[in-house]
Design an enzyme around this catalytic site. Structure first.
Site, PDB file in Angstrom:
ATOM      1  N   ARG A 134      29.406  30.094  39.731  1.00  0.00           N
ATOM      2  CA  ARG A 134      28.121  29.552  39.302  1.00  0.00           C
ATOM      3  C   ARG A 134      28.355  28.251  38.528  1.00  0.00           C
ATOM      4  O   ARG A 134      29.331  28.127  37.784  1.00  0.00           O
ATOM      5  CB  ARG A 134      27.376  30.552  38.399  1.00  0.00           C
ATOM      6  CG  ARG A 134      26.758  31.745  39.135  1.00  0.00           C
ATOM      7  CD  ARG A 134      25.590  31.343  40.022  1.00  0.00           C
ATOM      8  NE  ARG A 134      24.979  32.497  40.677  1.00  0.00           N
ATOM      9  CZ  ARG A 134      25.272  32.912  41.909  1.00  0.00           C
ATOM     10  NH1 ARG A 134      26.182  32.286  42.640  1.00  0.00           N
ATOM     11  NH2 ARG A 134      24.654  33.954  42.436  1.00  0.00           N
ATOM     12  N   HIS A 182      27.162  24.656  47.636  1.00  0.00           N
ATOM     13  CA  HIS A 182      26.984  26.104  47.437  1.00  0.00           C
ATOM     14  C   HIS A 182      27.121  26.830  48.789  1.00  0.00           C
ATOM     15  O   HIS A 182      26.208  27.554  49.224  1.00  0.00           O
ATOM     16  CB  HIS A 182      25.631  26.421  46.792  1.00  0.00           C
ATOM     17  CG  HIS A 182      25.620  27.759  46.097  1.00  0.00           C
ATOM     18  ND1 HIS A 182      25.114  27.954  44.851  1.00  0.00           N
ATOM     19  CD2 HIS A 182      26.076  28.977  46.485  1.00  0.00           C
ATOM     20  CE1 HIS A 182      25.235  29.227  44.497  1.00  0.00           C
ATOM     21  NE2 HIS A 182      25.825  29.878  45.487  1.00  0.00           N
TER      22      HIS A 182
HETATM   23  P1  NAP Z   1      32.070  41.482  40.952  1.00  0.00           P
HETATM   24  O1  NAP Z   1      32.503  42.369  42.058  1.00  0.00           O
HETATM   25  O2  NAP Z   1      31.009  41.937  40.030  1.00  0.00           O
HETATM   26  O3  NAP Z   1      33.398  41.133  40.117  1.00  0.00           O
HETATM   27  C1  NAP Z   1      33.365  40.482  38.905  1.00  0.00           C
HETATM   28  C2  NAP Z   1      34.762  40.383  38.309  1.00  0.00           C
HETATM   29  O4  NAP Z   1      34.707  39.579  37.132  1.00  0.00           O
HETATM   30  C3  NAP Z   1      35.331  41.729  37.894  1.00  0.00           C
HETATM   31  O5  NAP Z   1      36.716  41.775  38.171  1.00  0.00           O
HETATM   32  C4  NAP Z   1      35.087  41.733  36.384  1.00  0.00           C
HETATM   33  O6  NAP Z   1      36.028  42.496  35.643  1.00  0.00           O
HETATM   34  C5  NAP Z   1      35.298  40.283  36.055  1.00  0.00           C
HETATM   35  N1  NAP Z   1      34.636  39.927  34.790  1.00  0.00           N
HETATM   36  C6  NAP Z   1      33.310  40.006  34.472  1.00  0.00           C
HETATM   37  N2  NAP Z   1      33.103  39.604  33.209  1.00  0.00           N
HETATM   38  C7  NAP Z   1      34.322  39.259  32.712  1.00  0.00           C
HETATM   39  C8  NAP Z   1      34.767  38.781  31.466  1.00  0.00           C
HETATM   40  N3  NAP Z   1      33.918  38.567  30.443  1.00  0.00           N
HETATM   41  N4  NAP Z   1      36.089  38.560  31.306  1.00  0.00           N
HETATM   42  C9  NAP Z   1      36.956  38.786  32.312  1.00  0.00           C
HETATM   43  N5  NAP Z   1      36.607  39.242  33.524  1.00  0.00           N
HETATM   44  C10 NAP Z   1      35.301  39.473  33.727  1.00  0.00           C
HETATM   45  O7  NAP Z   1      31.610  40.084  41.537  1.00  0.00           O
HETATM   46  P2  NAP Z   1      31.919  39.432  42.978  1.00  0.00           P
HETATM   47  O8  NAP Z   1      31.164  40.116  44.051  1.00  0.00           O
HETATM   48  O9  NAP Z   1      33.390  39.333  43.132  1.00  0.00           O
HETATM   49  O10 NAP Z   1      31.253  37.994  42.775  1.00  0.00           O
HETATM   50  C11 NAP Z   1      31.608  37.123  41.723  1.00  0.00           C
HETATM   51  C12 NAP Z   1      30.598  35.993  41.617  1.00  0.00           C
HETATM   52  O11 NAP Z   1      30.746  35.077  42.701  1.00  0.00           O
HETATM   53  C13 NAP Z   1      29.121  36.412  41.723  1.00  0.00           C
HETATM   54  O12 NAP Z   1      28.648  36.941  40.510  1.00  0.00           O
HETATM   55  C14 NAP Z   1      28.436  35.103  42.101  1.00  0.00           C
HETATM   56  O13 NAP Z   1      28.043  34.408  40.938  1.00  0.00           O
HETATM   57  C15 NAP Z   1      29.537  34.310  42.790  1.00  0.00           C
HETATM   58  N6  NAP Z   1      29.240  34.063  44.216  1.00  0.00           N
HETATM   59  C16 NAP Z   1      29.169  32.754  44.635  1.00  0.00           C
HETATM   60  C17 NAP Z   1      28.921  32.490  45.977  1.00  0.00           C
HETATM   61  C18 NAP Z   1      28.889  31.075  46.493  1.00  0.00           C
HETATM   62  O14 NAP Z   1      28.535  30.846  47.632  1.00  0.00           O
HETATM   63  N7  NAP Z   1      29.281  30.098  45.722  1.00  0.00           N
HETATM   64  C19 NAP Z   1      28.749  33.549  46.888  1.00  0.00           C
HETATM   65  C20 NAP Z   1      28.821  34.853  46.410  1.00  0.00           C
HETATM   66  C21 NAP Z   1      29.077  35.092  45.065  1.00  0.00           C
HETATM   67  P3  NAP Z   1      36.119  44.102  35.812  1.00  0.00           P
HETATM   68  O15 NAP Z   1      36.736  44.301  37.193  1.00  0.00           O
HETATM   69  O16 NAP Z   1      37.025  44.509  34.741  1.00  0.00           O
HETATM   70  O17 NAP Z   1      34.711  44.612  35.712  1.00  0.00           O
HETATM   71  C1  GLV Z   2      25.551  33.446  46.219  1.00  0.00           C
HETATM   72  O1  GLV Z   2      25.749  32.561  45.439  1.00  0.00           O
HETATM   73  C2  GLV Z   2      25.593  34.839  45.892  1.00  0.00           C
HETATM   74  O2  GLV Z   2      25.614  35.184  44.703  1.00  0.00           O
HETATM   75  O3  GLV Z   2      25.600  35.654  46.831  1.00  0.00           O
END
Ligand code: NAP
Ligand code: GLV
Length: 306
Positions: A221, A269
């Site tokens: 983000r 994005h």
């Molecule tokens: P997720 O499965 O919720 O994983 C989040 C990870 O971050 C977990 O390992 C969590 O730790 C860690 N975390 C959260 N808060 C933390 C903190 N304060 N300190 C250290 N580690 C922390 O999320 P995801 O599905 O992988 O997605 C991540 C992000 O990618 C989304 O929230 C979104 O904003 C972004 N995204 C972007 C796009 C794009 O096109 N640019 C597309 C999709 C997603 P724990 O494992 O210990 O809980």
């Molecule tokens: C895109 O940014 C998503 O969070 O899926």
């Protein structure tokens, strides 16, 4: 069972058709102000009015992985917020990060510039061991990215809130190990959710702790980064470059200096797009499970913020 659909920036019709094919007994329609009470909603950044008018929703299904925009709204306490779990996004993130990393490590950007000038000149080979890749966030997306990068033989580090074990990845966790993670990293990939704990986490203090020649890949983000800190660090040689997919303001305004900075690559994005077919099938599966009282993955903890 009634399902309403409200998707900012997306036409709801193909989603409604797809959901109807998966859930033929459900009544599925686009949300309109004043609509009768539904059981579930499929949404992307819905208006607050939808939530105010639908206090009986059992499930609020986000058609993305990140729920930061949804959590800014007032959602009834009993409504479960459910995120997309991968649904084809993690492989896209792995492609994006491996492409960016290898382009930088092998200096393909330099070869492209040379080719435009008709210049035949080799770059000196570099060593993978000098390019440790650190991934912030080891969730659904970060873990897949870490494993993909490890396949190319780079040292891989990861940082998450809780400790975990991932083959081929040196995992650091919590605030206490953040500095050690940063100072062991050269190429930093951000895949954290946007929460109060992670807002502004990419700044001159944290990026300044990376190994010399640090490179940033920012794909979670825009609000994770203090944007004003980046260009001075690049110009001073404190960072070698950055590839940015997300921004404080999107679309990134045409006059923004990131577009034209020689050490910055901008994408709109696009690092991991929502894939409609896979997402519909996943959401329909979760609605079926919820209706049968079965456990559902990807339920968001509103206090934790992801
Ligand atoms: P997720 O499965 O919720 O994983 C989040 C990870 O971050 C977990 O390992 C969590 O730790 C860690 N975390 C959260 N808060 C933390 C903190 N304060 N300190 C250290 N580690 C922390 O999320 P995801 O599905 O992988 O997605 C991540 C992000 O990618 C989304 O929230 C979104 O904003 C972004 N995204 C972007 C796009 C794009 O096109 N640019 C597309 C999709 C997603 P724990 O494992 O210990 O809980
Ligand atoms: C895109 O940014 C998503 O969070 O899926």
């Amino acid at each position: 069972m009634k399902i309403i659909v409200s998707l900012t920036d997306n036409r709801p019709e193909p989603w409604i058709e797809g959901l109807k094919a998966e859930l033929p007994d459900a009544q599925i329609e686009p949300w309109q102000p004043g609509a009768a009470q539904a059981d579930h909603a499929v949404v992307w950044v819905p208006p607050q009015q939808l939530l105010d008018e639908q206090p009986g929703l059992r499930g609020l299904f986000n058609i993305g992985a990140g729920v930061d925009a949804l959590l800014k709204l007032k959602v009834p306490a009993h409504t479960r917020i459910v995120r997309l779990d991968d649904a084809g996004m993690s492989v896209q993130m792995a492609e994006y990060v491996c492409h960016t990393l290898i382009r930088h490590f092998r200096e393909f950007d330099v070869y492209e510039a040379d080719a435009r000038e008709g210049r035949w000149s080799y770059r000196k080979p570099k060593l993978r061991r000098d390019f440790p890749v650190g991934i912030m966030g080891l969730g659904v997306l970060g873990e897949r990215v870490a494993k993909a990068v490890a396949q190319f033989g780079f040292p891989v580090l990861g940082w998450s809130r809780s400790p975990k074990a991932i083959d081929g990845v040196k995992v650091f966790s919590g605030e206490a190990q953040f500095d050690e993670f940063l100072s062991s990293t050269r190429v930093l990939v951000n895949l954290l959710p946007l929460t109060e704990a992670t807002r502004g986490i990419l700044n001159r203090h944290t990026l300044g702790k990376l190994k010399p020649g640090g490179y940033l890949i920012s794909i979670a983000r825009g609000a994770h980064m203090v944007e004003d800190d980046l260009i001075p660090m690049l110009d001073a040689g404190q960072l070698a470059g950055a590839t940015l997919d997300v921004f404080q303001v999107e679309p990134l305004p045409a006059e923004h200096p990131f577009w034209r900075h020689p050490k910055i690559v901008v994408t709109p994005h696009a690092s991991a797009r929502t894939l409609r077919e896979e997402s519909i099938s996943q959401i329909a599966g979760k609605i079926r499970a919820m209706e049968q009282g079965l456990p559902v993955s990807g339920v968001v903890d509103p206090i934790r913020g992801y």
